[in-house]
Design an enzyme around this catalytic site. Structure first.
Site, PDB file in Angstrom:
ATOM      1  N   LYS A   9      64.303 -23.545 -21.984  1.00 38.38           N
ATOM      2  CA  LYS A   9      63.274 -24.423 -22.556  1.00 38.38           C
ATOM      3  C   LYS A   9      63.929 -25.610 -23.271  1.00 38.38           C
ATOM      4  CE  LYS A   9      59.814 -20.743 -23.094  1.00 38.38           C
ATOM      5  NZ  LYS A   9      58.922 -20.028 -24.033  1.00 38.38           N
ATOM      6  N   TYR A  49      51.367 -22.603 -17.601  1.00 40.44           N
ATOM      7  CA  TYR A  49      50.889 -21.744 -18.686  1.00 40.44           C
ATOM      8  C   TYR A  49      49.369 -21.551 -18.651  1.00 40.44           C
ATOM      9  CZ  TYR A  49      55.382 -21.352 -21.181  1.00 40.44           C
ATOM     10  OH  TYR A  49      56.671 -21.037 -21.551  1.00 40.44           O
ATOM     11  N   ASN A 112      61.603 -20.303 -28.398  1.00 33.65           N
ATOM     12  CA  ASN A 112      62.306 -19.070 -28.034  1.00 33.65           C
ATOM     13  C   ASN A 112      63.215 -19.218 -26.822  1.00 33.65           C
ATOM     14  OD1 ASN A 112      60.270 -19.150 -26.177  1.00 33.65           O
ATOM     15  ND2 ASN A 112      59.299 -17.232 -26.790  1.00 33.65           N
ATOM     16  N   HIS A 115      62.255 -19.065 -20.711  1.00 36.39           N
ATOM     17  CA  HIS A 115      61.080 -18.504 -20.056  1.00 36.39           C
ATOM     18  C   HIS A 115      61.534 -17.650 -18.889  1.00 36.39           C
ATOM     19  CE1 HIS A 115      57.388 -18.017 -17.812  1.00 36.39           C
ATOM     20  NE2 HIS A 115      58.095 -18.343 -16.744  1.00 36.39           N
ATOM     21  N   GLU A 126      55.285 -19.141  -9.872  1.00 32.98           N
ATOM     22  CA  GLU A 126      56.094 -20.096 -10.644  1.00 32.98           C
ATOM     23  C   GLU A 126      57.204 -20.708  -9.798  1.00 32.98           C
ATOM     24  OE1 GLU A 126      57.138 -17.731 -14.079  1.00 32.98           O
ATOM     25  OE2 GLU A 126      55.054 -17.698 -14.771  1.00 32.98           O
TER      26      GLU A 126
HETATM   27  P1  RTP Z   1      57.268 -17.220 -21.658  1.00 30.02           P
HETATM   28  O1  RTP Z   1      56.011 -17.144 -20.816  1.00 30.02           O
HETATM   29  O2  RTP Z   1      57.478 -18.554 -22.286  1.00 30.02           O
HETATM   30  O3  RTP Z   1      58.446 -16.706 -20.880  1.00 30.02           O
HETATM   31  O4  RTP Z   1      57.150 -16.196 -22.870  1.00 30.02           O
HETATM   32  P2  RTP Z   1      56.582 -14.728 -22.863  1.00 30.02           P
HETATM   33  O5  RTP Z   1      56.146 -14.328 -21.477  1.00 30.02           O
HETATM   34  O6  RTP Z   1      57.573 -13.868 -23.537  1.00 30.02           O
HETATM   35  O7  RTP Z   1      55.321 -14.883 -23.798  1.00 30.02           O
HETATM   36  P3  RTP Z   1      53.829 -15.334 -23.429  1.00 30.02           P
HETATM   37  O8  RTP Z   1      52.897 -14.330 -24.009  1.00 30.02           O
HETATM   38  O9  RTP Z   1      53.711 -15.652 -21.983  1.00 30.02           O
HETATM   39  O10 RTP Z   1      53.682 -16.665 -24.283  1.00 30.02           O
HETATM   40  C1  RTP Z   1      54.143 -17.894 -23.785  1.00 30.02           C
HETATM   41  C2  RTP Z   1      54.802 -18.667 -24.892  1.00 30.02           C
HETATM   42  O11 RTP Z   1      53.817 -19.057 -25.847  1.00 30.02           O
HETATM   43  C3  RTP Z   1      54.388 -19.093 -27.124  1.00 30.02           C
HETATM   44  N1  RTP Z   1      53.623 -18.250 -28.020  1.00 30.02           N
HETATM   45  N2  RTP Z   1      53.299 -18.616 -29.229  1.00 30.02           N
HETATM   46  N3  RTP Z   1      52.197 -18.752 -31.799  1.00 30.02           N
HETATM   47  C4  RTP Z   1      52.112 -17.636 -31.114  1.00 30.02           C
HETATM   48  O12 RTP Z   1      51.588 -16.647 -31.549  1.00 30.02           O
HETATM   49  C5  RTP Z   1      52.623 -17.607 -29.760  1.00 30.02           C
HETATM   50  N4  RTP Z   1      52.515 -16.620 -28.900  1.00 30.02           N
HETATM   51  C6  RTP Z   1      53.162 -17.031 -27.792  1.00 30.02           C
HETATM   52  C7  RTP Z   1      55.796 -18.557 -27.046  1.00 30.02           C
HETATM   53  O13 RTP Z   1      56.702 -19.653 -27.092  1.00 30.02           O
HETATM   54  C8  RTP Z   1      55.824 -17.873 -25.695  1.00 30.02           C
HETATM   55  O14 RTP Z   1      57.123 -17.908 -25.133  1.00 30.02           O
HETATM   56 MG    MG Z   2      54.878 -15.478 -20.306  1.00 31.79          MG
END
Ligand code: RTP
Ligand code: MG
Length: 147
Positions: A9, A49, A112, A115, A126
């Site tokens: 990212k 997203y 974080n 991705h 994707e």
């Molecule tokens: P990613 O898609 O980015 O790989 O991350 P992930 O699967 O671990 O998490 P996901 O639930 O898909 O969430 C996507 C991204 O949204 C941001 N996020 N912010 N403020 C919050 O509570 C919150 N929750 C999620 C995070 O940057 C996450 O990577």
């Molecule tokens: Mg995700």
């Protein structure tokens, strides 16, 4: 062979973590099939997203992911989708175990570093969003029989 979409990212690019992250997946034994440095358009970000579009953080997430270049990659190998997610660590870096990428290099959930696709369906979707078929390279790697 199973493939997944991984992306350093904008925070990871700015913090010089591309090499470290590529190195971890290389050393693990996965094979790189494609990679490029790029800036994501708002349209691509919203599409990528889309599952989060009703969430309160969606606007910030799209702003962040389009705020600077990302390093987009396709990696392949046995069980690479789930294994890469384990290597990334939990979404919230505060809960991510030491030794994982987020556990070692990140503090905030919004920044974080990496991705990774969360399922075979996400990986296929994707990879198709970010790469043309001719950008992906199939090749036999010397030493792959040792993995
Ligand atoms: P990613 O898609 O980015 O790989 O991350 P992930 O699967 O671990 O998490 P996901 O639930 O898909 O969430 C996507 C991204 O949204 C941001 N996020 N912010 N403020 C919050 O509570 C919150 N929750 C999620 C995070 O940057 C996450 O990577
Ligand atoms: Mg995700």
């Amino acid at each position: 062979m199973e493939q997944t979409f991984l992306m350093v990212k904008p925070d990871g690019v700015q913090r010089n973590l591309i090499g470290e992250i590529v190195s971890r997946f290389e050393k693990k034994g996965f094979q790189l099939a494609g990679a490029k440095l790029m800036t994501i358009s708002r349209e691509l970000a919203e599409n990528h997203y889309a599952e989060h579009k009703e969430r309160p953080f969606f606007g910030d997430l799209v702003n962040f992911i389009t705020s600077g270049p990302v390093f987009a990659m396709v990696w392949q190998g046995e069980n690479v989708i789930a294994t890469a997610r384990n290597m990334m660590g939990k979404t919230n870096p505060g809960e991510a175990a030491p030794g994982t990428i987020r556990g070692d290099f990140a503090v905030q959930v919004s920044n974080n570093v990496i991705h990774g696709s969360d399922s075979p369906e996400s990986a296929e979707r994707e990879i198709g969003l970010f790469f043309h078929e001719e950008e992906l390279v199939q090749y036999e790697k010397a030493g792959s029989s040792w993995i």
